[in-house]
Scaffold this active site. Structure first.
Site, PDB file in Angstrom:
ATOM      1  N   ASN A  89       0.871  -1.170   0.000  1.00 32.26           N
ATOM      2  CA  ASN A  89       0.000   0.000   0.000  1.00 32.26           C
ATOM      3  C   ASN A  89       0.904   1.215   0.000  1.00 32.26           C
ATOM      4  O   ASN A  89       1.528   1.528   1.011  1.00 32.26           O
ATOM      5  CB  ASN A  89      -0.897  -0.049   1.252  1.00 32.26           C
ATOM      6  N   LYS A  94       0.158   4.265  -0.196  1.00 28.99           N
ATOM      7  CA  LYS A  94      -0.436   5.439   0.473  1.00 28.99           C
ATOM      8  C   LYS A  94      -0.189   6.705  -0.371  1.00 28.99           C
ATOM      9  O   LYS A  94      -0.192   6.633  -1.592  1.00 28.99           O
ATOM     10  CB  LYS A  94       0.083   5.558   1.907  1.00 28.99           C
ATOM     11  N   HIS A 138      -9.480   0.848   4.998  1.00 26.64           N
ATOM     12  CA  HIS A 138      -8.197   1.057   5.687  1.00 26.64           C
ATOM     13  C   HIS A 138      -8.411   1.956   6.907  1.00 26.64           C
ATOM     14  O   HIS A 138      -9.220   2.877   6.873  1.00 26.64           O
ATOM     15  CB  HIS A 138      -7.183   1.681   4.724  1.00 26.64           C
ATOM     16  N   GLU A 156      -6.751   4.321   8.071  1.00 32.13           N
ATOM     17  CA  GLU A 156      -6.536   5.749   7.842  1.00 32.13           C
ATOM     18  C   GLU A 156      -7.792   6.385   7.262  1.00 32.13           C
ATOM     19  O   GLU A 156      -8.112   7.536   7.546  1.00 32.13           O
ATOM     20  CB  GLU A 156      -5.313   5.951   6.932  1.00 32.13           C
ATOM     21  N   GLU A 213      -5.179  -5.271  10.347  1.00 31.26           N
ATOM     22  CA  GLU A 213      -4.151  -4.260  10.596  1.00 31.26           C
ATOM     23  C   GLU A 213      -4.419  -3.585  11.934  1.00 31.26           C
ATOM     24  O   GLU A 213      -5.211  -2.639  12.004  1.00 31.26           O
ATOM     25  CB  GLU A 213      -4.165  -3.209   9.484  1.00 31.26           C
ATOM     26  N   GLY A 230       2.785   1.979  10.843  1.00 31.03           N
ATOM     27  CA  GLY A 230       3.714   3.103  10.741  1.00 31.03           C
ATOM     28  C   GLY A 230       4.440   3.413  12.041  1.00 31.03           C
ATOM     29  O   GLY A 230       5.094   4.441  12.161  1.00 31.03           O
ATOM     30  N   SER A 259       3.691  -2.458  10.128  1.00 32.49           N
ATOM     31  CA  SER A 259       5.150  -2.520  10.292  1.00 32.49           C
ATOM     32  C   SER A 259       5.750  -3.859   9.859  1.00 32.49           C
ATOM     33  O   SER A 259       6.667  -4.375  10.504  1.00 32.49           O
ATOM     34  CB  SER A 259       5.554  -2.187  11.738  1.00 32.49           C
TER      35      SER A 259
HETATM   36  P1  13P Z   1       3.258   0.175   7.596  1.00 29.62           P
HETATM   37  O1  13P Z   1       3.756  -1.099   6.981  1.00 29.62           O
HETATM   38  O2  13P Z   1       3.972   1.395   7.149  1.00 29.62           O
HETATM   39  O3  13P Z   1       3.147   0.055   9.093  1.00 29.62           O
HETATM   40  O4  13P Z   1       1.737   0.376   7.070  1.00 29.62           O
HETATM   41  C1  13P Z   1       0.841  -0.663   7.157  1.00 29.62           C
HETATM   42  C2  13P Z   1      -0.381  -0.319   6.410  1.00 29.62           C
HETATM   43  O5  13P Z   1      -1.141   0.536   6.798  1.00 29.62           O
HETATM   44  C3  13P Z   1      -0.643  -1.038   5.142  1.00 29.62           C
HETATM   45  O6  13P Z   1      -1.928  -0.790   4.683  1.00 29.62           O
END
Ligand code: 13P
Length: 252
Positions: free
Chosen positions: A9, A11, A95, A97, A167, A173, A213
């Site tokens: 992803n 982002k 997601h 976010e 997740e 992150g 992560s």
């Molecule tokens: P990270 O791997 O940067 O922690 O992000 C995970 C994520 O949100 C994938 O959709």
């Protein structure tokens, strides 16, 4: 047997030239990989160039979001029809976010999943608890509610095109990965809930990805767990070598 799926992803990262540089490097580095489904998720602006660049390769493309209508007066939105047209196979929906920053509800997420399936897109459906919820011992309730509401009205046939991504928000992150035990426990719980809703066979066929992560140095341990069928990778998917190593995980 469930085919492992490793998805990136991206982002809000990568201009078109940067996206092409990344995907071309990745294409070379994973060219010989078989038996693993590989997916990259660029921003909307890079979707079409990336789908063109990976044509004929073992990489598929996911969009990071969609609107639940195909056309209409919805300024700024992108539809499942448009994603299909741009060459996407997958779309990431729900997601954390989007749930947190854009206040997306389970009902809205459910509508998006149905609209995406209507255009024959495959869905990576994300669920997960926050740190607060985990500490309040609400993890199982949250996962159950997100699953039930997000998959409301979905048939067993539809389910074949859906992948669940667990997740935990506290692991995204932050560099703080769930331990293998924590992730396995949550994945087993999710599979148990899927069994309640859709029955044993559908639950066993379903792929459940872990995200939060994931890095080259922790992927092997995660992928060794029986209910972890792949990973959804943020930061480490932005470097071809790191993502290629994750794709080439070694499950013990
Ligand atoms: P990270 O791997 O940067 O922690 O992000 C995970 C994520 O949100 C994938 O959709």
């Amino acid at each position: 047997m469930r085919t492992p799926l490793i998805a990136g992803n991206w982002k809000l990262h990568k201009t078109v030239p940067e996206a092409l540089e990344l995907v071309k490097a990745l294409k070379n580095q994973v060219a010989e990989v078989k038996d693993v489904e590989i997916v990259v998720g660029p921003a909307f602006t890079a979707l079409y160039p990336v789908t063109e660049a990976i044509r004929g390769s073992n990489i598929a493309v996911a969009a990071q979001n969609c609107y639940p209508e195909n056309t209409g007066a919805y300024t700024g939105e992108v539809s499942p029809l448009m994603l299909k047209d741009a060459g996407c196979k997958y779309v990431i929906i729900g997601h954390s976010e989007r749930r947190q920053i854009f206040k997306e509800s389970d009902e809205f997420i459910n509508a998006k999943i149905k609209a995406a399936l209507g255009e024959d897109l495959h869905v990576i459906f994300c669920i997960g608890e926050t740190l607060e919820e985990r500490e309040a011992e609400k993890t199982w309730d949250i996962l159950k509610t997100q699953l039930q509401n997000g998959l409301d009205g979905i048939t067993r046939e539809d389910l074949k095109k859906i992948v669940v991504a667990y997740e935990p928000v506290w692991a995204i992150g932050t560099g703080k990965t769930a331990t293998g035990d924590q992730a396995q426990e949550a994945h087993a719980y999710i599979r148990g809930q899927l069994k309640e809703i859709f029955g044993q066979q559908s639950a066993e066929d379903m792929r459940i990805l872990y995200g939060g992560s994931v890095k080259p140095d922790n992927v092997d341990g995660l992928m060794s767990r029986s209910d972890i069928d792949g990973t959804l990778v943020g930061g480490a998917s932005l470097k071809a070598a790191d993502f290629a190593r994750i794709v080439k995980f070694q499950a013990g």
